[in-house]
Motif scaffolding. Structure first.
Motif, PDB file in Angstrom:
ATOM      1  N   ARG A   8       0.842  -1.214   0.000  1.00 13.33           N
ATOM      2  CA  ARG A   8       0.000   0.000   0.000  1.00 13.33           C
ATOM      3  C   ARG A   8       0.868   1.253   0.000  1.00 13.33           C
ATOM      4  O   ARG A   8       0.643   2.188  -0.764  1.00 13.33           O
ATOM      5  CB  ARG A   8      -0.929  -0.009   1.215  1.00 13.33           C
ATOM      6  CG  ARG A   8      -1.916   1.149   1.263  1.00 13.33           C
ATOM      7  CD  ARG A   8      -2.761   1.076   2.531  1.00 13.33           C
ATOM      8  NE  ARG A   8      -3.471  -0.179   2.633  1.00 13.33           N
ATOM      9  CZ  ARG A   8      -4.683  -0.404   2.124  1.00 13.33           C
ATOM     10  NH1 ARG A   8      -5.305   0.562   1.480  1.00 13.33           N
ATOM     11  NH2 ARG A   8      -5.271  -1.573   2.257  1.00 13.33           N
ATOM     12  N   VAL A  25      -8.006   8.686  -1.794  1.00 14.44           N
ATOM     13  CA  VAL A  25      -7.959   7.314  -2.285  1.00 14.44           C
ATOM     14  C   VAL A  25      -9.075   6.525  -1.621  1.00 14.44           C
ATOM     15  O   VAL A  25      -9.177   6.501  -0.395  1.00 14.44           O
ATOM     16  CB  VAL A  25      -6.594   6.668  -1.965  1.00 14.44           C
ATOM     17  CG1 VAL A  25      -6.590   5.199  -2.340  1.00 14.44           C
ATOM     18  CG2 VAL A  25      -5.477   7.414  -2.671  1.00 14.44           C
ATOM     19  N   ASP A  26      -9.928   5.910  -2.439  1.00 11.20           N
ATOM     20  CA  ASP A  26     -10.988   5.058  -1.914  1.00 11.20           C
ATOM     21  C   ASP A  26     -10.488   3.626  -1.888  1.00 11.20           C
ATOM     22  O   ASP A  26      -9.690   3.218  -2.730  1.00 11.20           O
ATOM     23  CB  ASP A  26     -12.239   5.128  -2.803  1.00 11.20           C
ATOM     24  CG  ASP A  26     -12.853   6.525  -2.819  1.00 11.20           C
ATOM     25  OD1 ASP A  26     -12.800   7.195  -1.784  1.00 11.20           O
ATOM     26  OD2 ASP A  26     -13.381   6.909  -3.873  1.00 11.20           O
ATOM     27  N   THR A  27     -10.981   2.850  -0.939  1.00 18.74           N
ATOM     28  CA  THR A  27     -10.612   1.440  -0.851  1.00 18.74           C
ATOM     29  C   THR A  27     -11.868   0.599  -0.788  1.00 18.74           C
ATOM     30  O   THR A  27     -12.766   0.857   0.011  1.00 18.74           O
ATOM     31  CB  THR A  27      -9.756   1.171   0.411  1.00 18.74           C
ATOM     32  OG1 THR A  27      -8.601   2.003   0.370  1.00 18.74           O
ATOM     33  CG2 THR A  27      -9.322  -0.280   0.468  1.00 18.74           C
ATOM     34  N   SER A  29     -13.047  -3.553  -0.516  1.00 15.42           N
ATOM     35  CA  SER A  29     -12.494  -4.831  -0.109  1.00 15.42           C
ATOM     36  C   SER A  29     -13.374  -5.956  -0.624  1.00 15.42           C
ATOM     37  O   SER A  29     -14.609  -5.858  -0.586  1.00 15.42           O
ATOM     38  CB  SER A  29     -12.405  -4.891   1.421  1.00 15.42           C
ATOM     39  OG  SER A  29     -11.729  -6.058   1.827  1.00 15.42           O
ATOM     40  N   ASP A  39      -7.897  -5.847  -1.037  1.00 12.35           N
ATOM     41  CA  ASP A  39      -8.322  -4.458  -1.171  1.00 12.35           C
ATOM     42  C   ASP A  39      -8.075  -3.986  -2.602  1.00 12.35           C
ATOM     43  O   ASP A  39      -7.091  -4.378  -3.229  1.00 12.35           O
ATOM     44  CB  ASP A  39      -7.563  -3.547  -0.207  1.00 12.35           C
ATOM     45  CG  ASP A  39      -7.997  -3.736   1.231  1.00 12.35           C
ATOM     46  OD1 ASP A  39      -9.072  -4.326   1.473  1.00 12.35           O
ATOM     47  OD2 ASP A  39      -7.245  -3.304   2.138  1.00 12.35           O
ATOM     48  N   ILE A  40      -8.947  -3.133  -3.083  1.00 17.63           N
ATOM     49  CA  ILE A  40      -8.769  -2.477  -4.380  1.00 17.63           C
ATOM     50  C   ILE A  40      -8.702  -0.980  -4.100  1.00 17.63           C
ATOM     51  O   ILE A  40      -9.680  -0.389  -3.628  1.00 17.63           O
ATOM     52  CB  ILE A  40      -9.931  -2.757  -5.355  1.00 17.63           C
ATOM     53  CG1 ILE A  40     -10.318  -4.240  -5.371  1.00 17.63           C
ATOM     54  CG2 ILE A  40      -9.586  -2.233  -6.746  1.00 17.63           C
ATOM     55  CD1 ILE A  40      -9.290  -5.185  -5.891  1.00 17.63           C
ATOM     56  N   LEU A  41      -7.537  -0.384  -4.358  1.00 22.74           N
ATOM     57  CA  LEU A  41      -7.381   1.057  -4.177  1.00 22.74           C
ATOM     58  C   LEU A  41      -7.864   1.758  -5.442  1.00 22.74           C
ATOM     59  O   LEU A  41      -7.530   1.345  -6.551  1.00 22.74           O
ATOM     60  CB  LEU A  41      -5.913   1.419  -3.926  1.00 22.74           C
ATOM     61  CG  LEU A  41      -5.207   0.711  -2.772  1.00 22.74           C
ATOM     62  CD1 LEU A  41      -3.777   1.222  -2.651  1.00 22.74           C
ATOM     63  CD2 LEU A  41      -5.954   0.903  -1.472  1.00 22.74           C
ATOM     64  N   ARG A  42      -8.632   2.814  -5.262  1.00 22.53           N
ATOM     65  CA  ARG A  42      -9.108   3.630  -6.390  1.00 22.53           C
ATOM     66  C   ARG A  42      -8.418   4.979  -6.258  1.00 22.53           C
ATOM     67  O   ARG A  42      -8.711   5.754  -5.347  1.00 22.53           O
ATOM     68  CB  ARG A  42     -10.624   3.776  -6.334  1.00 22.53           C
ATOM     69  CG  ARG A  42     -11.213   4.547  -7.493  1.00 22.53           C
ATOM     70  CD  ARG A  42     -12.735   4.685  -7.323  1.00 22.53           C
ATOM     71  NE  ARG A  42     -13.344   5.348  -8.444  1.00 22.53           N
ATOM     72  CZ  ARG A  42     -13.372   6.671  -8.623  1.00 22.53           C
ATOM     73  NH1 ARG A  42     -12.818   7.476  -7.730  1.00 22.53           N
ATOM     74  NH2 ARG A  42     -13.960   7.192  -9.683  1.00 22.53           N
ATOM     75  N   TYR A  51      -6.901   1.687 -10.565  1.00 22.88           N
ATOM     76  CA  TYR A  51      -7.389   0.687  -9.623  1.00 22.88           C
ATOM     77  C   TYR A  51      -6.229  -0.271  -9.370  1.00 22.88           C
ATOM     78  O   TYR A  51      -5.706  -0.880 -10.310  1.00 22.88           O
ATOM     79  CB  TYR A  51      -8.568  -0.090 -10.213  1.00 22.88           C
ATOM     80  CG  TYR A  51      -9.745   0.783 -10.582  1.00 22.88           C
ATOM     81  CD1 TYR A  51     -10.782   0.995  -9.674  1.00 22.88           C
ATOM     82  CD2 TYR A  51      -9.818   1.396 -11.825  1.00 22.88           C
ATOM     83  CE1 TYR A  51     -11.866   1.801 -10.012  1.00 22.88           C
ATOM     84  CE2 TYR A  51     -10.896   2.203 -12.166  1.00 22.88           C
ATOM     85  CZ  TYR A  51     -11.917   2.402 -11.254  1.00 22.88           C
ATOM     86  OH  TYR A  51     -12.982   3.204 -11.585  1.00 22.88           O
ATOM     87  N   THR A  53      -4.713  -3.485  -6.900  1.00 26.37           N
ATOM     88  CA  THR A  53      -5.014  -4.491  -5.888  1.00 26.37           C
ATOM     89  C   THR A  53      -3.945  -4.490  -4.798  1.00 26.37           C
ATOM     90  O   THR A  53      -2.781  -4.211  -5.052  1.00 26.37           O
ATOM     91  CB  THR A  53      -5.090  -5.903  -6.508  1.00 26.37           C
ATOM     92  OG1 THR A  53      -3.801  -6.267  -7.004  1.00 26.37           O
ATOM     93  CG2 THR A  53      -6.114  -5.970  -7.628  1.00 26.37           C
ATOM     94  N   THR A  94     -14.500  -3.976  -9.048  1.00 26.20           N
ATOM     95  CA  THR A  94     -13.619  -4.357  -7.938  1.00 26.20           C
ATOM     96  C   THR A  94     -13.672  -5.866  -7.702  1.00 26.20           C
ATOM     97  O   THR A  94     -12.641  -6.492  -7.439  1.00 26.20           O
ATOM     98  CB  THR A  94     -13.971  -3.601  -6.644  1.00 26.20           C
ATOM     99  OG1 THR A  94     -15.358  -3.780  -6.349  1.00 26.20           O
ATOM    100  CG2 THR A  94     -13.685  -2.122  -6.777  1.00 26.20           C
TER     101      THR A  94
END
Length: 196
Positions: A8, A25-27, A29, A39-42, A51, A53, A94
């Motif tokens: 991360r 940053v949105d996450t 799961s 988790d997928i970070l946006r 995006y 992972t 996601t």
């Protein structure tokens, strides 16, 4: 700091260095029976959304024919997808990325550049893309304490069933050449398929 914290931090550091600060940053799961959460970070980036992972590299990928899985040795990978404008939160993207990055644990697949992964269903709601082609990413590897191998990042390029067939027949390089020749931006979720 555990593996996922390092991954991360590596992702956020990469985008901060490129753009002098990461916007919010949105996450999301995703979980699958028998696996730890992914988790997928946006990460918003101007007109693009990345995006990425975080969770696929928690354990090394192993050869599916190996009698025993080594808990330390073996390649580790995460996936990164960049889309122009992104897609909606409820689109299913996601979950699809979670399925792709979990493939090593579920199906014994080793994720690597030029690999073709076929989902058999749209990558997100109403998308014409049912498969992806993996490639090299510009996100730097994340070093882990020895003897563990570093975590590599691979790009995810959504492709149509016709493009997937082209990869199987001619190879990944031929499809990338077709995109270049047709001036197709593979980051555009509304792009046309390459005419092959």
């Amino acid at each position: 700091m555990d593996v996922m914290d390092k991954v991360r931090a590596g992702v956020l550091g990469h985008f901060s260095n490129r753009h002098s600060g990461v916007e919010s940053v949105d996450t999301a799961s995703v979980t699958f029976l028998g696996l730890e959460p992914i988790d997928i970070l946006r990460v918003p980036d101007g007109e693009f959304v990345h995006y990425v992972t975080v969770g696929g590299s928690r354990h090394p990928m192993t050869d599916p024919t190996a009698a025993l899985a080594d808990p330390l040795l073996g390649p580790r990978a995460e996936l990164s997808l960049t889309l122009l404008g992104g897609v909606g939160a409820g689109s299913g993207l996601t979950r699809a990325l979670g399925v792709l990055v979990a493939a090593p644990a579920v199906e014994g697949v080793v994720l690597q550049a030029d690999a073709l992964l076929d989902l058999g269903e749209p990558l997100w709601a109403d998308a014409p893309f049912t498969a992806v082609l993996l490639g090299e990413s510009d996100i730097p590897e994340v070093a882990l304490p020895e003897p563990a191998e570093p975590v590599r990042f691979l790009t995810v390029t959504p492709i149509t069933a016709t493009e997937a067939a082209w990869v199987r027949i001619r190879g990944a390089a031929a499809l990338r050449d077709a995109w270049t020749e047709a001036k197709i931006d593979v980051r555009d979720p509304d792009r046309a398929a390459a005419t092959l």
